[in-house]
Motif scaffolding. Structure first.
Motif, PDB file in Angstrom:
ATOM      1  N   ALA A  92      40.209  30.520  46.578  1.00 53.52           N
ATOM      2  CA  ALA A  92      41.086  30.684  45.422  1.00 53.52           C
ATOM      3  C   ALA A  92      40.549  29.904  44.224  1.00 53.52           C
ATOM      4  CB  ALA A  92      42.505  30.232  45.766  1.00 53.52           C
ATOM      5  N   LEU A  93      40.057  28.701  44.459  1.00 53.51           N
ATOM      6  CA  LEU A  93      39.483  27.895  43.386  1.00 53.51           C
ATOM      7  C   LEU A  93      38.240  28.569  42.797  1.00 53.51           C
ATOM      8  CD1 LEU A  93      39.423  25.330  41.693  1.00 53.51           C
ATOM      9  CD2 LEU A  93      38.152  24.237  43.549  1.00 53.51           C
ATOM     10  N   GLN A  94      37.410  29.112  43.649  1.00 48.87           N
ATOM     11  CA  GLN A  94      36.211  29.801  43.170  1.00 48.87           C
ATOM     12  C   GLN A  94      36.587  31.009  42.318  1.00 48.87           C
ATOM     13  OE1 GLN A  94      33.145  28.937  43.110  1.00 48.87           O
ATOM     14  NE2 GLN A  94      32.332  30.825  42.289  1.00 48.87           N
ATOM     15  N   ALA A  95      37.567  31.775  42.753  1.00 51.97           N
ATOM     16  CA  ALA A  95      38.011  32.939  41.977  1.00 51.97           C
ATOM     17  C   ALA A  95      38.552  32.494  40.621  1.00 51.97           C
ATOM     18  CB  ALA A  95      39.078  33.712  42.754  1.00 51.97           C
ATOM     19  N   TRP A  96      39.303  31.393  40.598  1.00 51.17           N
ATOM     20  CA  TRP A  96      39.835  30.869  39.341  1.00 51.17           C
ATOM     21  C   TRP A  96      38.699  30.447  38.414  1.00 51.17           C
ATOM     22  CZ3 TRP A  96      39.406  25.942  37.238  1.00 51.17           C
ATOM     23  CH2 TRP A  96      40.178  25.708  36.102  1.00 51.17           C
ATOM     24  N   ARG A  97      37.687  29.784  38.964  1.00 49.10           N
ATOM     25  CA  ARG A  97      36.550  29.344  38.144  1.00 49.10           C
ATOM     26  C   ARG A  97      35.805  30.533  37.553  1.00 49.10           C
ATOM     27  NH1 ARG A  97      34.074  24.433  41.841  1.00 49.10           N
ATOM     28  NH2 ARG A  97      35.517  22.855  41.109  1.00 49.10           N
ATOM     29  N   VAL A  98      35.636  31.589  38.323  1.00 45.18           N
ATOM     30  CA  VAL A  98      34.947  32.785  37.827  1.00 45.18           C
ATOM     31  C   VAL A  98      35.751  33.394  36.681  1.00 45.18           C
ATOM     32  CG1 VAL A  98      34.311  35.156  38.433  1.00 45.18           C
ATOM     33  CG2 VAL A  98      33.691  33.272  39.948  1.00 45.18           C
ATOM     34  N   ARG A  99      37.085  33.510  36.861  1.00 43.42           N
ATOM     35  CA  ARG A  99      37.930  34.058  35.790  1.00 43.42           C
ATOM     36  C   ARG A  99      37.854  33.183  34.543  1.00 43.42           C
ATOM     37  NH1 ARG A  99      41.511  34.715  39.948  1.00 43.42           N
ATOM     38  NH2 ARG A  99      42.791  32.964  39.234  1.00 43.42           N
ATOM     39  N   ALA A 100      37.903  31.865  34.722  1.00 45.17           N
ATOM     40  CA  ALA A 100      37.854  30.953  33.572  1.00 45.17           C
ATOM     41  C   ALA A 100      36.523  31.075  32.840  1.00 45.17           C
ATOM     42  CB  ALA A 100      38.085  29.518  34.037  1.00 45.17           C
ATOM     43  N   ALA A 101      35.429  31.211  33.594  1.00 47.40           N
ATOM     44  CA  ALA A 101      34.109  31.352  32.973  1.00 47.40           C
ATOM     45  C   ALA A 101      34.029  32.654  32.179  1.00 47.40           C
ATOM     46  CB  ALA A 101      33.019  31.305  34.039  1.00 47.40           C
ATOM     47  N   ARG A 102      34.578  33.732  32.728  1.00 45.39           N
ATOM     48  CA  ARG A 102      34.562  35.018  32.006  1.00 45.39           C
ATOM     49  C   ARG A 102      35.377  34.935  30.734  1.00 45.39           C
ATOM     50  NH1 ARG A 102      35.386  38.679  37.273  1.00 45.39           N
ATOM     51  NH2 ARG A 102      33.238  38.665  37.997  1.00 45.39           N
ATOM     52  N   GLU A 103      36.547  34.285  30.820  1.00 45.37           N
ATOM     53  CA  GLU A 103      37.382  34.137  29.621  1.00 45.37           C
ATOM     54  C   GLU A 103      36.660  33.314  28.560  1.00 45.37           C
ATOM     55  OE1 GLU A 103      41.115  32.561  30.963  1.00 45.37           O
ATOM     56  OE2 GLU A 103      41.592  34.380  32.090  1.00 45.37           O
ATOM     57  N   ALA A 104      35.945  32.277  28.971  1.00 42.83           N
ATOM     58  CA  ALA A 104      35.193  31.452  28.027  1.00 42.83           C
ATOM     59  C   ALA A 104      34.084  32.269  27.364  1.00 42.83           C
ATOM     60  CB  ALA A 104      34.610  30.231  28.731  1.00 42.83           C
ATOM     61  N   GLU A 105      33.423  33.137  28.135  1.00 45.07           N
ATOM     62  CA  GLU A 105      32.366  33.984  27.560  1.00 45.07           C
ATOM     63  C   GLU A 105      32.946  34.937  26.533  1.00 45.07           C
ATOM     64  OE1 GLU A 105      30.521  35.919  30.862  1.00 45.07           O
ATOM     65  OE2 GLU A 105      29.433  34.130  31.488  1.00 45.07           O
ATOM     66  N   VAL A 106      34.090  35.533  26.829  1.00 47.90           N
ATOM     67  CA  VAL A 106      34.718  36.456  25.891  1.00 47.90           C
ATOM     68  C   VAL A 106      35.085  35.716  24.607  1.00 47.90           C
ATOM     69  CG1 VAL A 106      36.795  37.855  25.480  1.00 47.90           C
ATOM     70  CG2 VAL A 106      35.538  38.077  27.633  1.00 47.90           C
ATOM     71  N   GLU A 107      35.633  34.509  24.750  1.00 44.02           N
ATOM     72  CA  GLU A 107      35.970  33.724  23.554  1.00 44.02           C
ATOM     73  C   GLU A 107      34.729  33.387  22.747  1.00 44.02           C
ATOM     74  OE1 GLU A 107      38.323  30.311  24.493  1.00 44.02           O
ATOM     75  OE2 GLU A 107      39.778  31.502  25.644  1.00 44.02           O
ATOM     76  N   GLU A 108      33.626  33.064  23.422  1.00 41.75           N
ATOM     77  CA  GLU A 108      32.388  32.740  22.722  1.00 41.75           C
ATOM     78  C   GLU A 108      31.872  33.949  21.953  1.00 41.75           C
ATOM     79  OE1 GLU A 108      27.856  31.145  23.624  1.00 41.75           O
ATOM     80  OE2 GLU A 108      29.359  31.063  25.204  1.00 41.75           O
ATOM     81  N   PHE A 109      31.899  35.138  22.576  1.00 39.76           N
ATOM     82  CA  PHE A 109      31.467  36.351  21.875  1.00 39.76           C
ATOM     83  C   PHE A 109      32.377  36.642  20.690  1.00 39.76           C
ATOM     84  CE2 PHE A 109      29.346  37.739  25.984  1.00 39.76           C
ATOM     85  CZ  PHE A 109      28.077  37.567  25.488  1.00 39.76           C
ATOM     86  N   ALA A 110      33.669  36.416  20.856  1.00 43.26           N
ATOM     87  CA  ALA A 110      34.602  36.650  19.755  1.00 43.26           C
ATOM     88  C   ALA A 110      34.289  35.717  18.602  1.00 43.26           C
ATOM     89  CB  ALA A 110      36.035  36.463  20.237  1.00 43.26           C
ATOM     90  N   ASP A 111      33.944  34.467  18.906  1.00 45.07           N
ATOM     91  CA  ASP A 111      33.583  33.515  17.848  1.00 45.07           C
ATOM     92  C   ASP A 111      32.306  33.953  17.135  1.00 45.07           C
ATOM     93  OD1 ASP A 111      35.778  31.975  18.458  1.00 45.07           O
ATOM     94  OD2 ASP A 111      34.641  30.488  19.620  1.00 45.07           O
ATOM     95  N   ILE A 112      31.348  34.439  17.906  1.00 43.62           N
ATOM     96  CA  ILE A 112      30.062  34.848  17.325  1.00 43.62           C
ATOM     97  C   ILE A 112      30.212  36.086  16.463  1.00 43.62           C
ATOM     98  CG2 ILE A 112      27.778  35.775  17.879  1.00 43.62           C
ATOM     99  CD1 ILE A 112      27.847  33.942  20.387  1.00 43.62           C
ATOM    100  N   PHE A 113      30.903  37.105  17.002  1.00 41.68           N
ATOM    101  CA  PHE A 113      30.979  38.388  16.318  1.00 41.68           C
ATOM    102  C   PHE A 113      32.208  38.522  15.423  1.00 41.68           C
ATOM    103  CE2 PHE A 113      28.334  39.253  20.071  1.00 41.68           C
ATOM    104  CZ  PHE A 113      27.187  39.676  19.409  1.00 41.68           C
ATOM    105  N   GLY A 114      33.107  37.542  15.490  1.00 41.81           N
ATOM    106  CA  GLY A 114      34.262  37.558  14.602  1.00 41.81           C
ATOM    107  C   GLY A 114      35.235  38.680  14.870  1.00 41.81           C
ATOM    108  N   GLU A 115      35.293  39.178  16.067  1.00 43.58           N
ATOM    109  CA  GLU A 115      36.225  40.248  16.389  1.00 43.58           C
ATOM    110  C   GLU A 115      36.678  40.118  17.834  1.00 43.58           C
ATOM    111  OE1 GLU A 115      33.421  43.914  17.583  1.00 43.58           O
ATOM    112  OE2 GLU A 115      33.230  43.287  15.496  1.00 43.58           O
ATOM    113  N   ASP A 116      37.680  40.867  18.175  1.00 41.68           N
ATOM    114  CA  ASP A 116      38.196  40.838  19.540  1.00 41.68           C
ATOM    115  C   ASP A 116      37.283  41.701  20.410  1.00 41.68           C
ATOM    116  OD1 ASP A 116      39.708  40.511  21.795  1.00 41.68           O
ATOM    117  OD2 ASP A 116      41.240  41.956  21.213  1.00 41.68           O
ATOM    118  N   VAL A 117      36.590  41.062  21.344  1.00 38.48           N
ATOM    119  CA  VAL A 117      35.654  41.791  22.205  1.00 38.48           C
ATOM    120  C   VAL A 117      36.215  41.982  23.604  1.00 38.48           C
ATOM    121  CG1 VAL A 117      33.606  41.124  20.934  1.00 38.48           C
ATOM    122  CG2 VAL A 117      34.434  39.667  22.795  1.00 38.48           C
ATOM    123  N   ALA A 118      37.436  41.582  23.802  1.00 35.84           N
ATOM    124  CA  ALA A 118      38.047  41.681  25.148  1.00 35.84           C
ATOM    125  C   ALA A 118      38.326  43.108  25.528  1.00 35.84           C
ATOM    126  CB  ALA A 118      39.332  40.866  25.197  1.00 35.84           C
TER     127      ALA A 118
END
Length: 73
Positions: A47-73
């Protein structure tokens, strides 16, 4: 010590025979408790590993949104 409850469990004969043979001091309850606690830790680790994977994906989406200035989700 946490409260205890009595329960009934049905097991294959060979598995029960093995557990009885190797239970420290013949304490089948302690042997089964140990096995269940070990499984509980494995389940929590998954369960912890699954949570970490989800958190990492969410962080990547936020990083792309910051870079491209739009909602990439």
């Amino acid at each position: 010590m946490s409260p205890r409850s009595r329960t009934t469990v049905t097991l294959p004969d060979d598995l029960l025979a093995h557990a009885r043979a190797v239970a420290p001091g013949g304490n089948l309850s302690a042997y089964i408790e140990h096995a269940l606690r070990a499984q509980q830790l494995r389940d929590a680790a998954l369960a912890l590993q699954a949570w970490r994977v989800r958190a990492a994906r969410e962080a990547e989406v936020e990083e792309f949104a910051d870079i491209f200035g739009e909602d990439v989700a």
